[in-house]
Design a protein around this motif. Structure first.
Motif, short mmCIF file in Angstrom:
data_model
loop_
_atom_site.label_atom_id
_atom_site.label_comp_id
_atom_site.label_asym_id
_atom_site.label_seq_id
_atom_site.Cartn_x
_atom_site.Cartn_y
_atom_site.Cartn_z
N SER A 5 17.52 2.19 50.73
CA SER A 5 16.68 1.67 51.81
C SER A 5 16.88 2.50 53.08
N ASN A 8 15.06 5.79 52.74
CA ASN A 8 13.64 5.61 53.04
C ASN A 8 13.38 5.76 54.54
N PRO A 41 16.40 -4.79 49.79
CA PRO A 41 15.88 -3.75 48.89
C PRO A 41 15.21 -4.32 47.65
N TYR A 63 8.96 2.81 48.52
CA TYR A 63 10.13 2.11 49.06
C TYR A 63 11.02 1.55 47.95
N GLU A 67 14.72 3.12 46.35
CA GLU A 67 15.89 2.23 46.31
C GLU A 67 16.47 2.14 44.91
#
Length: 239
Positions: A5, A8, A41, A63, A67
């Motif tokens: 996360s 990202n 996440p 996303y 993760e």
């Protein structure tokens, strides 16, 4: 997944030229600051069905993908790789995962994640934190950059147009610096196969592949991850 996360965030803000620290995480569409329960996440994305709670605009599937890929990559790193190389490969994997995120979304690769880390690979190899010598690391980076530059140059002379971004040259140079000539070659081989499979799929869907831009960086990164985690143990690729 929590680290994924964070990656990202780093990837998104590097490309957007934003501070990695501030502001807090926000929706890329309506800029609303996200609550903690919208930042869990994978699960938050699934619960919200891939959209912002406030503006209902879609949130990229990259996303949860990054993760999950981060969790799988680092779990495999601990399970399959000698602990001596955990630090070196952790730095390398972090860069690769950020590159997958930025190139897949924007077809841009920040040189903070490629050229800036090549000297780090030399230092790590000198300290024996990578399974190669500093000479192998240096030659790998030169080979990685040169082979893609040569392919791109030949394509330009043939088609009179650019077929590959300079970021891909830098990326394969990074891969070579961390894995040597063999790793760069294997990553290019696997990346080419995966990219070709995507092209075949697009043809099957009826897309005009010649006019479709396909990000090559993510496939190179997946090839590099595969090499680091498993393929380097196969004598088939040891030359």
């Amino acid at each position: 997944m929590l680290f994924g996360s964070f990656l990202n965030v780093v990837g998104y803000r590097l490309i957007k030229d934003l501070s990695i620290v501030r502001p807090r995480s926000f929706c890329p569409h309506c800029k609303t600051t996200l609550a903690w329960y919208d930042l869990i996440p994978v699960f938050s994305w699934l619960i919200l069905r891939g959209s912002c709670r406030t503006c209902k605009q879609p949130i990229s599937s990259l996303y949860p993908l990054i993760e999950l890929l981060t969790a799988c990559s680092f779990t495999a790193l601990v399970a399959l790789v000698d602990p001596q190389y955990w630090v070196g490969y952790s730095i390398f994997f972090t860069a690769l995962l950020i590159i997958i995120r930025t190139d897949a979304e924007t077809m841009l690769i920040s040189r903070f994640t490629t050229l800036a880390l090549i000297p780090v690979a030399y230092i790590l190899s000198y300290w024996h934190l990578l399974p190669l010598t500093i000479l192998q690391s240096f030659l790998g980076s030169i080979f990685g950059f040169t082979i893609l530059w040569s392919i791109a140059r030949l394509f330009y002379l043939w088609k009179n147009k650019q077929g590959m971004g300079e970021g891909d040259f830098d990326l394969l140079a990074l891969i070579g610096a961390f894995t040597g000539i063999t790793g760069a070659w294997v990553a290019l081989f696997i990346g080419s196969i995966l990219g070709s499979c995507l092209g075949i799929y697009l043809l099957w869907r009826g897309s005009k592949v010649e006019n479709t831009q396909i990000a090559f960086g993510p496939w190179l990164c997946l090839g590099a991850l595969a090499y680091c985690l498993y393929l380097h143990k196969l004598s088939l690729f040891s030359f």
